[in-house]
Design a protein around this motif. Structure first.
Motif, PDB file in Angstrom:
ATOM      1  N   ALA A   1       0.835  -1.203   0.000  1.00 38.74           N
ATOM      2  CA  ALA A   1       0.000   0.000   0.000  1.00 38.74           C
ATOM      3  C   ALA A   1       0.862   1.243   0.000  1.00 38.74           C
ATOM      4  N   ALA A   2       1.968   1.201   0.740  1.00 37.75           N
ATOM      5  CA  ALA A   2       2.859   2.363   0.783  1.00 37.75           C
ATOM      6  C   ALA A   2       3.520   2.588  -0.557  1.00 37.75           C
ATOM      7  N   GLN A   3       3.870   1.495  -1.248  1.00 36.73           N
ATOM      8  CA  GLN A   3       4.481   1.620  -2.569  1.00 36.73           C
ATOM      9  C   GLN A   3       3.492   2.217  -3.559  1.00 36.73           C
ATOM     10  N   GLU A   4       2.212   1.786  -3.489  1.00 38.31           N
ATOM     11  CA  GLU A   4       1.195   2.339  -4.387  1.00 38.31           C
ATOM     12  C   GLU A   4       0.990   3.821  -4.121  1.00 38.31           C
ATOM     13  N   GLU A   5       0.946   4.192  -2.822  1.00 38.20           N
ATOM     14  CA  GLU A   5       0.749   5.612  -2.476  1.00 38.20           C
ATOM     15  C   GLU A   5       1.942   6.435  -2.922  1.00 38.20           C
ATOM     16  N   LEU A   6       3.161   5.859  -2.813  1.00 35.89           N
ATOM     17  CA  LEU A   6       4.363   6.552  -3.268  1.00 35.89           C
ATOM     18  C   LEU A   6       4.340   6.734  -4.773  1.00 35.89           C
TER      19      LEU A   6
END
Length: 383
Positions: free
Chosen positions: A19-24
């Motif tokens: 999820a953090a990678q997608e938000e980044l």
């Protein structure tokens, strides 16, 4: 169990990492900024619309407040005008009342002057009437004078009647009749007898013989003598104990100089029954004794208290007898007691018992301690 927990933890961490990678990636591509900006603009427009509504409401309320204020100003002006009108009417009415009061005072002064003048005329008329009445009485008395009510002899009275003497003549001489016992002065027991010598003509004439009759005449007089009794008591000293004693003096002999009961009673009666002042009582006693006795004012003033203490039992007995009496007479008068003005309550019963009570006040406080406080019979003022 430890392996299961580690697997779940790893799985959760992997999902969070994804999820953090997608938000980044979204931030790196700018899509996230675009969405946030749109969302911000939406919120700003909503707030601007709300602000516009609030400003419109404030403007409306401000306009309403101005309208209300203008209405209040109009009402206040109307009230002020009404108040000024009422004040003007009150001032006008007060001026009218003041004028009426001044006019009434003038009328009253005129009426008072008229009444005063009429009173003076009435007094003058009454005075003249009294003078005329006195003249009429005087003339009437002069007309009605006769031998019965004046020094005019009966022979000069008009239509006089001869007064007949109804007494029978006895032929006796006027004055004391023979055999009538005379009312002479009463003789007293003589304290001194003086035998008068025979006259010289009796001594030189042998024809005179002494009879059994003796004529006695008394000369009664009084004299004031000062009797002073001095008591001497020897003092005895005990050499071992150091005690000093002497014979007891008689009762009443306390001070170096003491006054006897006769002297004290004389001053008491002189000061109370004869209503003689203390100064006059002292001077009278000093004059009687040629200045030998000079008693102080304080002693004479304390005689009443001393005699009252000695008669306390008698006064209590009279007090009890008064409570049982069917009738009691009471009175109150002013008098000076010990040099001060007081109210003296007098209680008397028909059998002769009398008690005096000196009080500083009248009313209920004054009768406290007197016979009247507990008396149950009939009371009335003395006639």
């Amino acid at each position: 169990m430890g392996m299961g927990n580690s697997f779940e933890t790893i799985t959760v961490l992997q999902y969070r990492l994804k999820a953090a990678q997608e938000e980044l990636a979204a931030f790196q591509s700018g899509e996230k900024y675009i969405r946030m900006e749109k969302q911000h603009l939406t919120q700003v427009r909503a707030l601007e619309r709300r602000i516009a509504k609030l400003e419109a409401a404030v403007a409306k309320e401000h306009s309403h407040a101005i309208t209300i204020r203008n209405q209040w100003f109009e009402i206040f002006e109307q009230l002020q005008k009404e108040c000024d009108r009422m004040v003007a009417e009150a001032v006008k009415k007060a001026d009218m009342m003041e004028k009426r009061a001044i006019r009434a005072e003038k009328q009253r002064d005129t009426a008072l002057e008229k009444v005063t003048s009429q009173r003076r005329e009435l007094y003058k008329v009454k005075t003249e009437l009294d003078d005329e009445k006195q003249k009429v009485q005087k003339l009437t008395a002069q007309i009605n004078r006769n031998y019965e009510n004046s020094s005019i002899p009966s022979s000069k009275s008009i239509a006089r009647k001869k007064i007949s003497n109804s007494r029978e003549k006895t032929g006796r001489k006027p004055g004391g009749q023979p055999g009538h016992r005379g009312h002479c002065r009463k003789k007293l027991t003589p304290t001194r007898e003086i035998y008068l010598p025979a006259p010289e003509e009796v001594l030189h004439d042998p024809d005179f013989k002494k009879t059994s009759k003796t004529i006695t005449k008394q000369k009664i007089d009084i004299s004031v003598e000062v009797h002073v009794t001095e008591y001497h008591a020897d003092v005895y000293y005990n050499s071992k104990t150091g005690e000093r004693i002497h014979a007891p003096f008689p009762q009443g002999v306390i001070d170096d100089v003491n006054y006897g009961g006769n002297l004290r009673a004389f001053l008491f009666l002189l000061n109370n029954d004869c209503c003689t002042s203390i100064d006059k009582s002292r001077r009278f006693l000093s004059d009687l004794t040629d200045g030998k006795i000079n008693i102080s004012k304080g002693m004479i003033n304390n005689l009443c208290r001393s005699f009252a203490q000695k008669t306390e039992s008698q006064r209590k007995e009279i007090f009890c007898d008064m409570l049982l009496s069917p009738v009691m007479h009471t009175d109150c008068t002013n008098a000076r007691v010990n040099g001060e003005s007081s109210y003296v309550f007098v209680c008397a019963v028909p059998d002769g018992g009398v008690l005096y009570f000196a009080r500083g006040k009248k009313g209920h406080d004054g009768i406290k301690g007197t016979v009247v406080e507990d008396y149950q019979g009939n009371t009335g003022p003395r006639s």
